[in-house]
Structures are given as C-alpha cells and as structure tokens.
Design an enzyme around this catalytic site. Structure first.
Site, short mmCIF file in Angstrom:
data_model
loop_
_atom_site.label_atom_id
_atom_site.label_comp_id
_atom_site.label_asym_id
_atom_site.label_seq_id
_atom_site.Cartn_x
_atom_site.Cartn_y
_atom_site.Cartn_z
CB SER A 87 -0.96 -0.06 1.21
OG SER A 87 -2.04 0.80 1.05
CG ASP A 216 -6.67 -4.10 -3.04
OD1 ASP A 216 -7.53 -3.38 -2.50
OD2 ASP A 216 -5.45 -3.96 -2.86
CG HIS A 244 -5.49 -3.12 0.54
ND1 HIS A 244 -4.83 -2.71 -0.60
CD2 HIS A 244 -4.99 -2.36 1.56
CE1 HIS A 244 -3.97 -1.75 -0.29
NE2 HIS A 244 -4.05 -1.52 1.01
#
Length: 264
Positions: A87, A216, A244
């Site tokens: 991320s 995701d 995710h």
C-alpha cells in the site's frame, strides 16, 4: 560446507507496512519465510505499530520513513535485501531504493503505490483520485494536525472501510485485530509535493516486481496494473482471492510469490 551453502541461499526480507498499519500485519508471513530458512525484518515506521513516536511529532515523509532508512543503513555493504512494500509502504520503498540502490536485490510492491521517476512523488495519488470513486474511503476520517500555519493531514481508517474494502476476505479475528491496532496516519502529501522526484539512475536501477491482489477493493486491480504499465516491473505475480491485505487473507500464496521472485 553444507552450512556455507545454506548461508549463501538465505535471503533477508525487509517488510514495510502501509498507512495506519504496522509491522503486525506480517505476523502470518514472517514465520512462513523464516521456516523456509530466511531472515525477516518487519519494520514499524514512525508513529506506526509499536513505534513510540506520535503522529504530531512527524513532520515529513522522510521522518515517517526513518525506521526503514535505519534498517537499510545497518545492512552490511556486501549484503542485498529483498524489500516488500504494501500500500502506502511502496512510497517508503521508493525512498530506500533511491538512497540505497546497491543494497537491494529486488523491490517488491504488493497492492502498493509505485513511484514513477518521470513524475512528481504525488503523481500516484493524483492518478488514484482520478481512477477511484470519491467515496472510496467510506467512514474513514481526515483532519488537520500540527502547525496551524502549515498543518498536516491525518487519516483514521473507518471500521466500515476496513471491513468492506480492505479485510473483506480475511478472518473476523484478523479484522478485529486490525481495528484494535490501527493508528492515525498521514500520506504527507504536502511534503511529497515539494520533494525531489526519484531518479532513473538510482531508484530506476533497482529490479522491481509487482504482486497484484485481484480482489482488492481499496486498490482496485486496474489501478495496480496501471502502475506496472506506466512505471514497469521486471516480474509480475497475481494472487487470486486476495483482498488488500493479501498477507493475511492469502499468506502462503504471498510467501510462494516472494520466494519465486527472490530466486529469479
């Protein structure tokens, strides 16, 4: 002789979490890599996880990434590590690649922001805002903090956002753990907007790989693929049924991908 061969094959994985999270997100992946004979360092960035600093003490993206920079500085000159960023952690990976390119064998981005050496450091966020709906963050909260004349923007992940967009394929226990352990974070957008972009000579010289998490909902797979198409990656993997938080919903698949990437 046998132990020398084992030592040669052992790799050092350095794991970098995303915004508002911490090294705790790797609790399933770390023992899998270690049981395969490798060394693992899971970093808590500043004001994240159990790092003692508070967000209002962190003024720049470099401040935030300092724990990773300290790990990289401690790596012996003859050793190369495998970096894995998740991320927003992809941005800290970029800083490490720019600063210590000679110490990295491969940088792996998993559902992660991937800096583009041809554009500003805020470019990935601008594209995210273009490609993703404005209400993506649901009940997450944003507010200003720090110096009133030059405030930062803090972010708190909302429980609904976490349940529906981040952890939807994870166990209820992992979701509850995350609700207990997340901390306020920041994307340091104003600081990144002023920062010098990463160079093709240093950042661009490091081998890159990307791992898509194909279910995701906070980093849609189309956005992940845009990074590979625009910035480029030497190796690409895709994990099915991974949300995710692929390291929690599909830890064995993430481990398998990492070992394959690091061996090639």
């Amino acid at each position: 002789m046998h132990s020398a061969a084992n030592a040669k094959q052992q790799k050092h994985f350095v794991l970098v979490h995303g915004g508002c999270l911490g090294a705790w997100i790797w609790y399933k992946l770390k023992p899998l890599l270690e049981s395969a004979g490798h060394k693992v360092t899971a970093v808590d960035l500043s004001a994240a996880g159990i790092n003692p600093r508070r967000l209002d003490e962190i003024h720049t993206f470099r401040d935030y990434s300092e724990p990773l920079m300290e790990v990289m500085a401690s790596i012996p000159p003859d050793e190369k590590v495998v970096l894995l960023g998740h991320s927003f952690g992809g941005m800290s990976l970029g800083l490490a690649m720019e600063t210590y390119p000679e110490k990295i064998s491969v940088a792996v981005f998993m559902s992660a922001m991937m800096p583009d050496p041809n554009h500003s450091l805020t470019y990935p966020f601008e594209k995210y805002n273009e490609k993703c709906p404005a209400d993506m963050m649901l009940d997450s909260q944003f507010s200003t903090y720090g110096n009133p004349e030059n405030p930062g923007m803090s972010m708190i992940l909302g429980p609904q956002f976490m349940a529906l967009k981040m952890f939807q394929n994870c166990s209820v226990e992992d979701l509850e753990l995350a609700k207990m352990l997340t901390r306020p974070g920041s994307l340091f957008f104003q600081d990144l907007a002023k920062a010098k972009k990463f160079s093709t000579e240093r950042y661009g010289s490091v081998k890159r790989a990307y791992i898509f998490c194909n279910e995701d909902k906070s980093f849609p797979v189309e956005f992940q693929k845009w990074f590979v198409e625009s910035v480029g990656a030497d190796k690409v993997k895709e994990i099915k049924e991974a949300d995710h938080m692929g390291m929690l919903s599909q830890p064995r698949e993430v481990c398998k991908c990492l070992l394959d990437i690091s061996d090639s």
